[in-house]
Motif scaffolding. Structure first.
Motif, PDB file in Angstrom:
ATOM      1  N   PRO A  58      13.253   8.496 -44.699  1.00 48.43           N
ATOM      2  CA  PRO A  58      12.203   8.625 -45.722  1.00 48.43           C
ATOM      3  C   PRO A  58      11.245   7.442 -45.627  1.00 48.43           C
ATOM      4  O   PRO A  58      11.538   6.432 -44.976  1.00 48.43           O
ATOM      5  CB  PRO A  58      12.994   8.604 -47.028  1.00 48.43           C
ATOM      6  N   SER A  59      10.115   7.565 -46.271  1.00 49.37           N
ATOM      7  CA  SER A  59       9.143   6.471 -46.300  1.00 49.37           C
ATOM      8  C   SER A  59       8.819   6.128 -47.742  1.00 49.37           C
ATOM      9  O   SER A  59       8.847   6.991 -48.628  1.00 49.37           O
ATOM     10  CB  SER A  59       7.866   6.858 -45.546  1.00 49.37           C
ATOM     11  N   VAL A  60       8.550   4.869 -47.981  1.00 43.97           N
ATOM     12  CA  VAL A  60       8.183   4.400 -49.311  1.00 43.97           C
ATOM     13  C   VAL A  60       6.785   3.802 -49.226  1.00 43.97           C
ATOM     14  O   VAL A  60       6.421   3.198 -48.217  1.00 43.97           O
ATOM     15  CB  VAL A  60       9.202   3.364 -49.838  1.00 43.97           C
ATOM     16  N   GLY A  61       5.990   4.031 -50.273  1.00 44.25           N
ATOM     17  CA  GLY A  61       4.623   3.544 -50.238  1.00 44.25           C
ATOM     18  C   GLY A  61       4.106   3.192 -51.623  1.00 44.25           C
ATOM     19  O   GLY A  61       4.702   3.546 -52.642  1.00 44.25           O
ATOM     20  N   LEU A  85       8.172   7.793 -53.050  1.00 45.50           N
ATOM     21  CA  LEU A  85       9.125   8.006 -51.957  1.00 45.50           C
ATOM     22  C   LEU A  85       8.783   9.345 -51.315  1.00 45.50           C
ATOM     23  O   LEU A  85       8.660  10.352 -52.012  1.00 45.50           O
ATOM     24  CB  LEU A  85      10.560   8.021 -52.486  1.00 45.50           C
ATOM     25  N   GLN A  86       8.645   9.341 -49.985  1.00 45.75           N
ATOM     26  CA  GLN A  86       8.241  10.562 -49.279  1.00 45.75           C
ATOM     27  C   GLN A  86       9.253  10.906 -48.196  1.00 45.75           C
ATOM     28  O   GLN A  86       9.744  10.026 -47.484  1.00 45.75           O
ATOM     29  CB  GLN A  86       6.848  10.376 -48.653  1.00 45.75           C
ATOM     30  N   GLN A  87       9.569  12.192 -48.108  1.00 47.60           N
ATOM     31  CA  GLN A  87      10.540  12.660 -47.113  1.00 47.60           C
ATOM     32  C   GLN A  87       9.993  13.908 -46.424  1.00 47.60           C
ATOM     33  O   GLN A  87       9.603  14.869 -47.082  1.00 47.60           O
ATOM     34  CB  GLN A  87      11.878  12.993 -47.780  1.00 47.60           C
ATOM     35  N   THR A  88       9.983  13.864 -45.086  1.00 46.16           N
ATOM     36  CA  THR A  88       9.615  15.052 -44.313  1.00 46.16           C
ATOM     37  C   THR A  88      10.855  15.911 -44.109  1.00 46.16           C
ATOM     38  O   THR A  88      11.909  15.416 -43.694  1.00 46.16           O
ATOM     39  CB  THR A  88       9.025  14.656 -42.952  1.00 46.16           C
ATOM     40  N   PRO A 255       7.174  20.480 -43.996  1.00 44.77           N
ATOM     41  CA  PRO A 255       6.524  19.948 -45.205  1.00 44.77           C
ATOM     42  C   PRO A 255       6.989  18.524 -45.498  1.00 44.77           C
ATOM     43  O   PRO A 255       8.095  18.125 -45.130  1.00 44.77           O
ATOM     44  CB  PRO A 255       6.985  20.908 -46.298  1.00 44.77           C
ATOM     45  N   ALA A 256       6.124  17.780 -46.148  1.00 48.35           N
ATOM     46  CA  ALA A 256       6.461  16.429 -46.600  1.00 48.35           C
ATOM     47  C   ALA A 256       6.437  16.425 -48.122  1.00 48.35           C
ATOM     48  O   ALA A 256       5.415  16.762 -48.740  1.00 48.35           O
ATOM     49  CB  ALA A 256       5.482  15.409 -46.045  1.00 48.35           C
ATOM     50  N   VAL A 273       4.956  11.421 -60.700  1.00 44.46           N
ATOM     51  CA  VAL A 273       4.046  12.220 -59.881  1.00 44.46           C
ATOM     52  C   VAL A 273       4.867  12.862 -58.765  1.00 44.46           C
ATOM     53  O   VAL A 273       5.881  12.316 -58.317  1.00 44.46           O
ATOM     54  CB  VAL A 273       2.912  11.363 -59.284  1.00 44.46           C
ATOM     55  N   ALA A 274       4.465  14.014 -58.332  1.00 40.91           N
ATOM     56  CA  ALA A 274       5.147  14.725 -57.247  1.00 40.91           C
ATOM     57  C   ALA A 274       4.116  15.491 -56.449  1.00 40.91           C
ATOM     58  O   ALA A 274       3.057  15.878 -56.969  1.00 40.91           O
ATOM     59  CB  ALA A 274       6.217  15.668 -57.801  1.00 40.91           C
ATOM     60  N   GLY A 275       4.417  15.703 -55.193  1.00 38.48           N
ATOM     61  CA  GLY A 275       3.485  16.438 -54.352  1.00 38.48           C
ATOM     62  C   GLY A 275       4.166  16.940 -53.096  1.00 38.48           C
ATOM     63  O   GLY A 275       5.279  16.532 -52.747  1.00 38.48           O
ATOM     64  N   ILE A 276       3.506  17.830 -52.437  1.00 38.93           N
ATOM     65  CA  ILE A 276       4.004  18.382 -51.178  1.00 38.93           C
ATOM     66  C   ILE A 276       2.819  18.611 -50.255  1.00 38.93           C
ATOM     67  O   ILE A 276       1.736  19.007 -50.702  1.00 38.93           O
ATOM     68  CB  ILE A 276       4.791  19.694 -51.412  1.00 38.93           C
ATOM     69  N   ALA A 277       3.017  18.333 -48.972  1.00 37.67           N
ATOM     70  CA  ALA A 277       1.968  18.536 -47.972  1.00 37.67           C
ATOM     71  C   ALA A 277       2.549  19.336 -46.818  1.00 37.67           C
ATOM     72  O   ALA A 277       3.643  19.036 -46.329  1.00 37.67           O
ATOM     73  CB  ALA A 277       1.433  17.198 -47.479  1.00 37.67           C
ATOM     74  N   ILE A 278       1.831  20.374 -46.413  1.00 38.72           N
ATOM     75  CA  ILE A 278       2.275  21.235 -45.310  1.00 38.72           C
ATOM     76  C   ILE A 278       1.153  21.305 -44.281  1.00 38.72           C
ATOM     77  O   ILE A 278       0.027  21.682 -44.617  1.00 38.72           O
ATOM     78  CB  ILE A 278       2.619  22.646 -45.806  1.00 38.72           C
TER      79      ILE A 278
END
Length: 350
Positions: A58-61, A85-88, A255-256, A273-278
């Protein structure tokens, strides 16, 4: 006879146990570095399999918004800061496909390592066969010399008695000299062959070999031919097939997912906050890589069939050559040498 069993060697070597092909290979492999190198490559390949099965990290930003602007957003008056925190998430069984490729690569690595070890074994076997051939040629040369010496002795006896002309005695002596030269050359060749073989285990050339192995050679029984080169091509075929699966899995977009906390400086409040990117597969669907992998898989299958056909042809040729050579040696032993000895006996009796 000792010569028949072990060839002709110095006296201190005749009492030693003959060095068999298995003995020579065992000594060479134990003294060499091919086997430890193969183990190291295998360990590295297994590490690659474990690495291929790892999940993505995972990545943290941190993001800061609404600062260094105008009006109320000057400097850091009302910034919004988000820690996330982001996870692909891998879809399409990418991890399984990646692991499958790594396992196939490990099998290919083991096959290549086996080839290196077997190449050494083949070199040792060829060197051992050269020792056998040289020992057999030395034995034949010494038997020919013994016959020539007996022939010369009988001719001399008959010439001294006036029963044969003197020139026949000179011819017999010349023949003995020629046979002695042949023996000296055969002994030197045998010594060089033994030294070459012993060099694989850094040993000395004073050892014996069993000529009965050569004289009793027969063609191996028919069966499915096994060859490590074919095994390597089969492993590469499986690797190519695994890569097809991997490239197909890459066509599925991953998706991330992002989850974080946002801080509002003006009110000192926080919120999730939450989000998703495809990714959108508009330009790249990995189609060309899939076609490339499919073509390489088809080529690997054809390479396997080509190698099998070549192996069958080579086995047929070598089996016929082995039987012919062994038959020739046995016929010389049974037919030529006895007749030469008979000729000497007839001269002696006459």
């Amino acid at each position: 006879m000792v010569m028949l069993a072990c060839g002709v060697l110095p006296a201190h070597a005749k009492t030693q146990k003959p060095v068999t092909l298995n003995d020579a290979i065992t000594r060479a492999v134990s003294a060499g570095f091919a086997l430890p190198a193969a183990r190291a490559r295998s360990e590295g390949a297994e590490a690659g399999v474990r690495q291929a099965g790892r999940y993505l990290n995972p990545s943290v930003g941190v993001e800061t918004e609404n600062f260094a602007g105008s009006g109320p957003y000057q400097a850091l008056n009302q910034p919004e800061t988000t820690l996330y925190l982001q996870q692909t998430i891998e879809l399409g069984d990418k991890r399984a496909a990646r692991t499958g490729v790594a396992r196939s690569e490990a099998e290919t690595t083991r096959a290549r390592s086996a080839i290196q070890v077997l190449d050494l074994m083949r070199e040792v076997e060829l060197a051992w066969i050269e020792v056998l051939v040289a020992a057999a040629q030395q034995r034949v040369a010494e038997e020919r010399l013994a016959i020539a010496q007996r022939f010369q002795s009988e001719i001399s006896r008959r010439a001294d008695a006036g029963r044969d002309p003197l020139y026949t005695q000179s011819r017999a002596e010349a023949q003995v000299a020629l046979e002695q030269i042949a023996v000296d050359q055969a002994r030197a060749t045998a010594r060089i062959a033994r030294a070459n073989l012993a060099g694989y285990w850094r040993g000395g050339p004073d050892f014996a070999v069993d000529l009965g192995v050569f004289e009793n050679a027969v063609a191996p029984a028919d069966g499915k031919p096994l060859n490590v080169d074919v095994a390597l091509l089969e492993a590469e075929r499986e690797l190519a097939a695994a890569r097809v699966g991997l490239e197909r899995s890459k066509a599925v977009q991953d998706p991330a997912v992002r989850v974080g906390v946002r801080h509002f400086a003006d009110t000192n409040d926080t919120a999730l906050v939450a989000g998703i990117a495809i990714p959108l597969p508009l330009f790249d669907t990995n189609k060309d890589n899939i076609e490339k992998a499919e073509a390489e898989r088809r080529a690997a299958e054809l390479d396997v069939e080509t190698a099998r056909m070549a192996l069958r042809r080579e086995l047929t040729r070598l089996q016929a050559r082995l039987v012919a050579s062994a038959t020739e040696a046995r016929r010389i032993q049974r037919e030529v040498i006895p007749k030469a000895e008979q000729a000497v006996q007839l001269i002696s009796d006459g």
